[in-house]
Structures are given as C-alpha cells and as structure tokens.
Design a protein around this motif. Structure first.
Motif, PDB file in Angstrom:
ATOM      1  N   ASP A 111       0.891  -1.417   0.048  1.00  0.00           N
ATOM      2  CA  ASP A 111       0.099  -0.017   0.107  1.00  0.00           C
ATOM      3  C   ASP A 111       0.946   1.171   0.164  1.00  0.00           C
ATOM      4  N   ASP A 112       0.611   2.043  -1.123  1.00  0.00           N
ATOM      5  CA  ASP A 112       1.401   3.368  -1.106  1.00  0.00           C
ATOM      6  C   ASP A 112       2.640   3.043  -1.761  1.00  0.00           C
ATOM      7  N   THR A 113       3.177   2.038  -2.048  1.00  0.00           N
ATOM      8  CA  THR A 113       4.291   2.039  -3.208  1.00  0.00           C
ATOM      9  C   THR A 113       4.019   2.425  -4.593  1.00  0.00           C
ATOM     10  N   GLN A 114       4.827   2.260  -5.440  1.00  0.00           N
ATOM     11  CA  GLN A 114       4.818   2.674  -6.727  1.00  0.00           C
ATOM     12  C   GLN A 114       5.078   1.801  -7.753  1.00  0.00           C
ATOM     13  N   PHE A 115       4.598   2.124  -8.974  1.00  0.00           N
ATOM     14  CA  PHE A 115       5.287   1.559 -10.138  1.00  0.00           C
ATOM     15  C   PHE A 115       6.527   2.515 -10.500  1.00  0.00           C
ATOM     16  N   TYR A 116       7.707   2.252 -10.344  1.00  0.00           N
ATOM     17  CA  TYR A 116       8.818   3.219 -10.185  1.00  0.00           C
ATOM     18  C   TYR A 116       9.728   2.950 -11.538  1.00  0.00           C
ATOM     19  N   ARG A 117       9.413   2.083 -12.346  1.00  0.00           N
ATOM     20  CA  ARG A 117      10.249   1.746 -13.324  1.00  0.00           C
ATOM     21  C   ARG A 117       9.312   1.432 -14.332  1.00  0.00           C
ATOM     22  N   VAL A 118       9.078   2.016 -15.666  1.00  0.00           N
ATOM     23  CA  VAL A 118       8.056   1.966 -16.572  1.00  0.00           C
ATOM     24  C   VAL A 118       8.677   1.906 -18.005  1.00  0.00           C
ATOM     25  N   ILE A 119       8.940   1.035 -18.785  1.00  0.00           N
ATOM     26  CA  ILE A 119       9.437   0.776 -19.933  1.00  0.00           C
ATOM     27  C   ILE A 119       8.567   0.146 -20.896  1.00  0.00           C
ATOM     28  N   ASN A 120       7.883   1.276 -21.767  1.00  0.00           N
ATOM     29  CA  ASN A 120       6.832   0.841 -22.810  1.00  0.00           C
ATOM     30  C   ASN A 120       7.282  -0.227 -23.667  1.00  0.00           C
ATOM     31  N   ASN A 121       6.515  -1.289 -23.899  1.00  0.00           N
ATOM     32  CA  ASN A 121       6.951  -2.521 -24.690  1.00  0.00           C
ATOM     33  C   ASN A 121       7.952  -3.275 -24.104  1.00  0.00           C
ATOM     34  N   PHE A 122       8.007  -3.477 -22.671  1.00  0.00           N
ATOM     35  CA  PHE A 122       9.053  -4.218 -21.985  1.00  0.00           C
ATOM     36  C   PHE A 122       8.559  -4.655 -20.658  1.00  0.00           C
ATOM     37  N   ILE A 123       8.608  -3.756 -19.723  1.00  0.00           N
ATOM     38  CA  ILE A 123       8.106  -4.328 -18.428  1.00  0.00           C
ATOM     39  C   ILE A 123       7.532  -2.859 -17.730  1.00  0.00           C
ATOM     40  N   ILE A 124       6.875  -3.144 -16.605  1.00  0.00           N
ATOM     41  CA  ILE A 124       6.582  -2.170 -15.452  1.00  0.00           C
ATOM     42  C   ILE A 124       6.673  -2.841 -14.203  1.00  0.00           C
ATOM     43  N   GLN A 125       7.713  -2.038 -13.458  1.00  0.00           N
ATOM     44  CA  GLN A 125       8.091  -2.633 -12.199  1.00  0.00           C
ATOM     45  C   GLN A 125       7.760  -1.759 -11.007  1.00  0.00           C
ATOM     46  N   ALA A 126       7.354  -2.657  -9.882  1.00  0.00           N
ATOM     47  CA  ALA A 126       6.680  -1.763  -8.582  1.00  0.00           C
ATOM     48  C   ALA A 126       7.308  -2.420  -7.659  1.00  0.00           C
ATOM     49  N   GLY A 127       6.615  -1.644  -6.189  1.00  0.00           N
ATOM     50  CA  GLY A 127       7.008  -2.199  -5.011  1.00  0.00           C
ATOM     51  C   GLY A 127       8.089  -1.483  -4.219  1.00  0.00           C
ATOM     52  N   ASN A 128       8.330  -0.595  -4.504  1.00  0.00           N
ATOM     53  CA  ASN A 128       9.168   0.406  -4.040  1.00  0.00           C
ATOM     54  C   ASN A 128       8.804   1.779  -4.097  1.00  0.00           C
ATOM     55  N   SER A 129       9.250   2.883  -3.610  1.00  0.00           N
ATOM     56  CA  SER A 129       9.086   4.259  -3.483  1.00  0.00           C
ATOM     57  C   SER A 129       9.912   5.095  -2.748  1.00  0.00           C
ATOM     58  N   ASP A 130      10.228   6.589  -3.141  1.00  0.00           N
ATOM     59  CA  ASP A 130      10.853   7.408  -2.496  1.00  0.00           C
ATOM     60  C   ASP A 130      10.240   7.905  -1.109  1.00  0.00           C
ATOM     61  N   ASN A 131       9.205   7.420  -0.851  1.00  0.00           N
ATOM     62  CA  ASN A 131       8.663   7.751   0.549  1.00  0.00           C
ATOM     63  C   ASN A 131       9.274   6.819   1.387  1.00  0.00           C
ATOM     64  N   ALA A 132       9.800   7.690   2.793  1.00  0.00           N
ATOM     65  CA  ALA A 132      10.455   7.189   3.775  1.00  0.00           C
ATOM     66  C   ALA A 132       9.528   6.123   4.554  1.00  0.00           C
ATOM     67  N   GLU A 133       8.442   6.190   4.467  1.00  0.00           N
ATOM     68  CA  GLU A 133       7.629   5.095   5.199  1.00  0.00           C
ATOM     69  C   GLU A 133       7.712   3.997   4.607  1.00  0.00           C
ATOM     70  N   VAL A 134       8.032   3.647   3.260  1.00  0.00           N
ATOM     71  CA  VAL A 134       8.276   2.378   2.686  1.00  0.00           C
ATOM     72  C   VAL A 134       9.406   1.753   3.357  1.00  0.00           C
ATOM     73  N   SER A 135      10.498   2.289   3.575  1.00  0.00           N
ATOM     74  CA  SER A 135      11.854   1.921   4.122  1.00  0.00           C
ATOM     75  C   SER A 135      11.450   1.440   5.521  1.00  0.00           C
ATOM     76  N   LYS A 136      10.488   2.289   6.255  1.00  0.00           N
ATOM     77  CA  LYS A 136      10.157   2.039   7.642  1.00  0.00           C
ATOM     78  C   LYS A 136       9.554   0.581   7.784  1.00  0.00           C
ATOM     79  N   LYS A 137       8.788   0.425   6.674  1.00  0.00           N
ATOM     80  CA  LYS A 137       8.035  -0.964   6.581  1.00  0.00           C
ATOM     81  C   LYS A 137       9.093  -1.957   6.136  1.00  0.00           C
ATOM     82  N   ARG A 138       9.868  -1.760   5.233  1.00  0.00           N
ATOM     83  CA  ARG A 138      10.787  -3.054   5.193  1.00  0.00           C
ATOM     84  C   ARG A 138      11.628  -3.224   6.505  1.00  0.00           C
TER      85      ARG A 138
END
Length: 236
Positions: A111-138
């Motif tokens: 919840d509140d992570t992002q699709f942070y790597r997007v390459i059209n006609n290849f992949i979309i990658q998610a599960g990370n964020s520049d939000n400090a709360e995500v680091s706290k969750k990890r």
C-alpha cells in the motif's frame, strides 16, 4: 472452682486466636494471588509480543515461508492503482515466492508503493517508493532475499509477474522480495528466462498494465506522474 474457670477461659482465648490466625493466612494468600495475576503477562499477549518482534532475515526466511505457505493457501490478489485494477493469479509451483507475496499483502506492505520503473513494450516494475514510510515498513518486516526458482517451465510471456534480483552485488540473482515486475512486451521478454523467478500472471486488467506502460517517464524510467499502488488485497 477458680482453677476450672481459668482453664476454660484459656481454652476459649487460644481457640479465638487460632481462628484469627487462619483468617490472616487466607487473606495473605489471596492478596499474593492477586499480585501474581496482576504482574503476570497473559499467554496471548506473550504470543503477540513474540510475533511483533520477529524480523525476517536470510537465516530464518526460508523456514518461515515453508510453514507460512502451508497455512496461507491464497493465490489471487488485486492490485489497485490510481490508473485501475490488476488481478493476479499466483502460481503454487513457486511456493516460497507466492507465500512471500501473500505475506507482504497481509502486512499491507505494498500500500502506497509505486510503479517506479516503466518501459513501454518491455516491463512495468513496482514495490518501491521514495517515500520514507516504505523504508520503515521494510525495516519492520526484515531484510532478506529469496532464491531463484526458474525451472518450473514458465516463460516471460506478456502478462507474467516476476521477481527482480536484488540491486546488491548478487551473482546468483537472488530475488528482492519487496518488488516485482509485469512483462508488458508483445511476444514476451524471453531473454529474461532462467534469470528471474516467474511466480504469477495477470488474469484481469492487462489494459491497465498497458496504460501504465504508456506513461511518460524521465531518463531513469520513473513516471513523471507518480503511479501509486493504493492497495493490494486478496480476492477469491
């Protein structure tokens, strides 16, 4: 006569003192019991304490997920984004990776992570964020990697969900458990086969995957307008 009277009086007095002594002893025992109950921690609270302080590491993660996958058989999840929903079927054949994804879903990690790597006609990658709360969750969940599981016959066809390797020096391409990517390329991305673990596929919402892939990005493939995962939840 006086002698008999004194004997009777002494007997009555001693008897009364014994009864008072019994009362004091019983009261003391009850009070001690109350103190012990007050100071002791209920068993269910102890369980919560132990659970809350358990952090996953490279040493305990595999044993943990071996048991977790038996007790948590769910294999369908819905990824809700600000651009629409994506439904995923997780493969039972890759049990550790399925269990890991279900575990993180139940921990509300995504919840509140992002699709942070997007390459059209290849992949979309998610599960990370520049939000400090995500680091706290990890940090709360722990630091661990998962081994690759690439010999189940799955290919990186369009729509499969796969787990990227960690960004640390990692010759065995151990998987980063907090992140995932979805193949968006027509015809698949089969040059990835054998290196990354495929653990599910899109069963509904491929149009949303395509929509995300078409978003404008910067030179680092990060979308100019953030694409948030609002929630990941288990579905029937």
């Amino acid at each position: 006569m006086k002698y008999i009277f004194l004997m009777l009086f002494s007997f009555v007095l001693l008897n009364c003192e014994d009864k008072q002594s019994d009362k004091k002893t019983n009261t003391s025992s009850q009070e001690t019991s109350k103190i012990n109950k007050k100071n002791s921690i209920p068993e269910n609270e102890l369980d919560v304490e132990i659970k809350d302080t358990t952090r996953l590491t490279d040493e305990n993660a595999m044993e943990f997920f071996l048991q977790y996958e038996r007790e948590n058989p769910e294999n369908k999840v819905r990824i809700t984004t600000n651009l629409g929903d994506i439904d995923i079927l997780l493969f039972n054949e890759t049990k550790f990776h399925r269990a890991n994804f279900i575990f993180l879903t139940k921990q509300d990690y995504f919840d509140d992570t992002q699709f942070y790597r997007v390459i059209n006609n290849f992949i979309i990658q998610a599960g990370n964020s520049d939000n400090a709360e995500v680091s706290k969750k990890r940090n709360r969940i722990g630091r661990y990697l998962l081994p690759t599981d690439t010999k189940r016959g799955f290919k990186h066809d369009k729509g499969v969900i796969s787990m990227p390797s960690s960004d640390i020096e990692n010759p065995y391409k151990l998987a980063s458990p907090f992140e995932f990517f979805i193949v968006q390329k027509e015809g698949g991305a089969h040059h990835l086969d054998g290196d990354y673990t495929i653990f599910g596929k899109v069963i509904n919402g491929m149009d949303v995957v395509d929509k995300i892939a078409k978003q404008e990005t910067d030179v680092a493939d990060w979308p100019l307008h953030n694409i948030y995962i609002e929630k990941v939840e288990i579905i029937e």
